[in-house]
Design a protein around this motif. Sequence first.
Motif, PDB file in Angstrom:
ATOM      1  N   ALA A 149      51.560   8.819   2.310  1.00 21.42           N
ATOM      2  CA  ALA A 149      51.372   8.732   3.763  1.00 21.42           C
ATOM      3  C   ALA A 149      49.963   9.152   4.155  1.00 21.42           C
ATOM      4  O   ALA A 149      49.319   8.527   5.014  1.00 21.42           O
ATOM      5  CB  ALA A 149      52.406   9.601   4.476  1.00 21.42           C
ATOM      6  N   VAL A 150      49.464  10.200   3.515  1.00 25.06           N
ATOM      7  CA  VAL A 150      48.106  10.667   3.798  1.00 25.06           C
ATOM      8  C   VAL A 150      47.077   9.705   3.225  1.00 25.06           C
ATOM      9  O   VAL A 150      46.083   9.356   3.884  1.00 25.06           O
ATOM     10  CB  VAL A 150      47.892  12.088   3.239  1.00 25.06           C
ATOM     11  CG1 VAL A 150      46.434  12.518   3.364  1.00 25.06           C
ATOM     12  CG2 VAL A 150      48.799  13.081   3.961  1.00 25.06           C
ATOM     13  N   ILE A 151      47.315   9.251   2.006  1.00 27.51           N
ATOM     14  CA  ILE A 151      46.370   8.337   1.356  1.00 27.51           C
ATOM     15  C   ILE A 151      46.258   7.030   2.134  1.00 27.51           C
ATOM     16  O   ILE A 151      45.164   6.476   2.302  1.00 27.51           O
ATOM     17  CB  ILE A 151      46.799   8.089  -0.098  1.00 27.51           C
ATOM     18  CG1 ILE A 151      46.653   9.380  -0.912  1.00 27.51           C
ATOM     19  CG2 ILE A 151      45.981   6.960  -0.729  1.00 27.51           C
ATOM     20  CD1 ILE A 151      47.310   9.331  -2.282  1.00 27.51           C
ATOM     21  N   ALA A 152      47.390   6.541   2.652  1.00 32.97           N
ATOM     22  CA  ALA A 152      47.370   5.285   3.409  1.00 32.97           C
ATOM     23  C   ALA A 152      46.553   5.422   4.689  1.00 32.97           C
ATOM     24  O   ALA A 152      45.863   4.483   5.104  1.00 32.97           O
ATOM     25  CB  ALA A 152      48.798   4.858   3.744  1.00 32.97           C
ATOM     26  N   LEU A 153      46.621   6.584   5.323  1.00 39.39           N
ATOM     27  CA  LEU A 153      45.913   6.788   6.590  1.00 39.39           C
ATOM     28  C   LEU A 153      44.458   7.156   6.390  1.00 39.39           C
ATOM     29  O   LEU A 153      43.572   6.649   7.088  1.00 39.39           O
ATOM     30  CB  LEU A 153      46.611   7.886   7.407  1.00 39.39           C
ATOM     31  CG  LEU A 153      46.012   8.184   8.792  1.00 39.39           C
ATOM     32  CD1 LEU A 153      46.177   6.978   9.711  1.00 39.39           C
ATOM     33  CD2 LEU A 153      46.664   9.417   9.417  1.00 39.39           C
ATOM     34  N   GLU A 154      44.186   8.026   5.420  1.00 38.98           N
ATOM     35  CA  GLU A 154      42.856   8.620   5.291  1.00 38.98           C
ATOM     36  C   GLU A 154      42.080   8.171   4.054  1.00 38.98           C
ATOM     37  O   GLU A 154      40.876   8.369   3.974  1.00 38.98           O
ATOM     38  CB  GLU A 154      42.988  10.155   5.251  1.00 38.98           C
ATOM     39  CG  GLU A 154      43.385  10.785   6.572  1.00 38.98           C
ATOM     40  CD  GLU A 154      42.210  10.872   7.531  1.00 38.98           C
ATOM     41  OE1 GLU A 154      41.445  11.855   7.498  1.00 38.98           O
ATOM     42  OE2 GLU A 154      42.065   9.912   8.312  1.00 38.98           O
ATOM     43  N   GLY A 155      42.790   7.617   3.067  1.00 36.49           N
ATOM     44  CA  GLY A 155      42.142   7.250   1.816  1.00 36.49           C
ATOM     45  C   GLY A 155      42.200   8.404   0.832  1.00 36.49           C
ATOM     46  O   GLY A 155      42.196   9.577   1.224  1.00 36.49           O
ATOM     47  N   VAL A 156      42.238   8.113  -0.449  1.00 35.69           N
ATOM     48  CA  VAL A 156      42.388   9.157  -1.457  1.00 35.69           C
ATOM     49  C   VAL A 156      41.195  10.103  -1.464  1.00 35.69           C
ATOM     50  O   VAL A 156      41.332  11.312  -1.738  1.00 35.69           O
ATOM     51  CB  VAL A 156      42.610   8.541  -2.856  1.00 35.69           C
ATOM     52  CG1 VAL A 156      41.377   7.813  -3.363  1.00 35.69           C
ATOM     53  CG2 VAL A 156      43.063   9.608  -3.853  1.00 35.69           C
ATOM     54  N   GLU A 157      39.998   9.589  -1.136  1.00 37.23           N
ATOM     55  CA  GLU A 157      38.804  10.439  -1.147  1.00 37.23           C
ATOM     56  C   GLU A 157      38.916  11.590  -0.159  1.00 37.23           C
ATOM     57  O   GLU A 157      38.313  12.652  -0.362  1.00 37.23           O
ATOM     58  CB  GLU A 157      37.551   9.614  -0.845  1.00 37.23           C
ATOM     59  CG  GLU A 157      37.168   8.626  -1.934  1.00 37.23           C
ATOM     60  CD  GLU A 157      38.001   7.344  -1.911  1.00 37.23           C
ATOM     61  OE1 GLU A 157      38.761   7.140  -0.930  1.00 37.23           O
ATOM     62  OE2 GLU A 157      37.913   6.562  -2.871  1.00 37.23           O
ATOM     63  N   ALA A 158      39.686  11.414   0.906  1.00 38.47           N
ATOM     64  CA  ALA A 158      39.845  12.460   1.922  1.00 38.47           C
ATOM     65  C   ALA A 158      40.485  13.715   1.351  1.00 38.47           C
ATOM     66  O   ALA A 158      40.307  14.819   1.891  1.00 38.47           O
ATOM     67  CB  ALA A 158      40.680  11.941   3.091  1.00 38.47           C
TER      68      ALA A 158
END
Length: 250
Positions: A149-158
Amino acid sequence: MRQKLVAGNWKLNGSKASIESLMGGILAGLEGMDNVAVAVCPPYVYIPMTQALVVGSRIGLGSQDIADQDAGAFTGEVSGAMLKEFGCDYAIVGHSERRAIYGEQDADTARKFAAARKYGLKPILCVGETLEEREAGITEAVVARQLDAVIALEGVEALTDGVIAYEPVWAIGTGKTASPQQAQDVHAFIRGKLATLNAAVAAKVQILYGGSVKGANAAELFAMPDIDGGLIGGASLDANEFLAICKAGN
């Protein structure tokens, strides 16, 4: 090499007198523990007081939650801008109690993660499974969904701007603790999942363990290769216990 981080989540506990005593003990006892990062997360109303107590020290200050909104008609919420103004460095997002008691969904947590980053706060992203989910053999699927959910919104680099905290819900406040190997297995899964997307992010991100960590078991947990410290609940309210955990991470 990733630095160990020990963060205390005081939850709905504390008074002026108890916090003054607790922080006095922690500040005095941290002398010489220069290799471990330390943070405390008081209830909102005690953030200004705690800020005054830790000023000039190396103890980071965090909040236990954050609004996913900037401002407006959101009664009872506290924004990232407000937290930053009072010296916060961290914000816990997606704690299992927020999910279970207050119905917070993965998408809500992802927006809070984004809000923390927007204001220069380091989100401590909590993930973890219930006892029923562990017994059903879906621990990895649950943790992956929460991360996705976080990766989809912010990207893994975040995720390099934040911290991940694995907290098996069945081991929080129950006195039960995942064995060091059980905890390591999930931490390794998290790091491995991130590595498939970005190896540099996976190598850098701190993954904490949260679930009845105490001075007596901290060293064994922290010795695991993918456990980078702890998100500490009850033991963070006792200066001696908290310091023993910090020492294990030093």
